[in-house]
Design a protein around this motif. Sequence first.
Motif: not given
Length: 320
Positions: A164-175, A188-192
Amino acid sequence: MTHTAAPVPPPRPAAPASASAADPAAPPGGRPGPRTGRAPRPRSLHNPGPIRTAGRYLLLLAVLLLVIGPFLWQLSTSLKGPDEDVYTSTPSFFPEDLTFANYGKVADTIPVWTYAANSLVVAAIAIFGNVVGCTLAGYALAKLRFRGAGLLFGLLLATLILPGEATIVSQYVTVRGLGLADSLTGVALPGAIAMLNVLLMRTAFAAVPPELDQAALVDGANVRQRLWHVGLPNVRGMLSVIVIFTFIGAWDDFLWPLIVLNDPQKYTLTVGLQYLNGTFSANPRLIAAGTMIAFLPIVVVFAVCQRFFFKGVEEGAVKG
């Protein structure tokens, strides 16, 4: 001319009987076993003997203490009074001054019910997304035939090896790009939709005999009807497992809500509990009480879904 009879050869001695015929206790293969008078009794797996039985119970007791021991210690600490020393070298497991005032102090220190409601909203969004999305994706990968299905399934499996730590930056940029930063929806969106849940649903749908789908297809059922009337009744147990996993993951998540949320009123319960650990002082009784408050919904959801899990397995079984 006189003819003499040919000499008759002496009779050969009779061949000895096989080892298994001569000795009933001999093992198969012709090798005679020890002549003890009776065949040895094989040890049954259901009757391992008193020593092995005692060893198994001791091992189960040790595992039980390792699993439930910290929970019981936290519960005991949350019920101890302010005059009871919790840092003594010989702590007492049972509270000497039993009190429930620590739970009230938690509610006075932080808005615990607001944080719990925020966590419930996040968990509800995640459960809805996983139940609907993973069901549709799992059914499509298991029962539908389309070009690129194998490649798509391989890519989904490849995402499971990423931490999860490898994609957390891209997830935050997307959100943040979607304008969902500092919101419960962004939490809740990344774990939907979890790829592990998609794999579980695909495995569950693949276990349904294809003859049921073929019979429904002959009766004129379309894809939606086959999913609703044939697929879902046989995977209700797996849906309960997904609900349990998703709720625990969304309820206990700490790092992602801490990154996304900035408004303290929108904090989830796991993030809000950090305020119980003050800068200059920390009351272990309040921290333990807050831990018990956060743990109670998990127990309730697991107890409810466990009942539906066994019921779904019994009702959804394919009868021969």
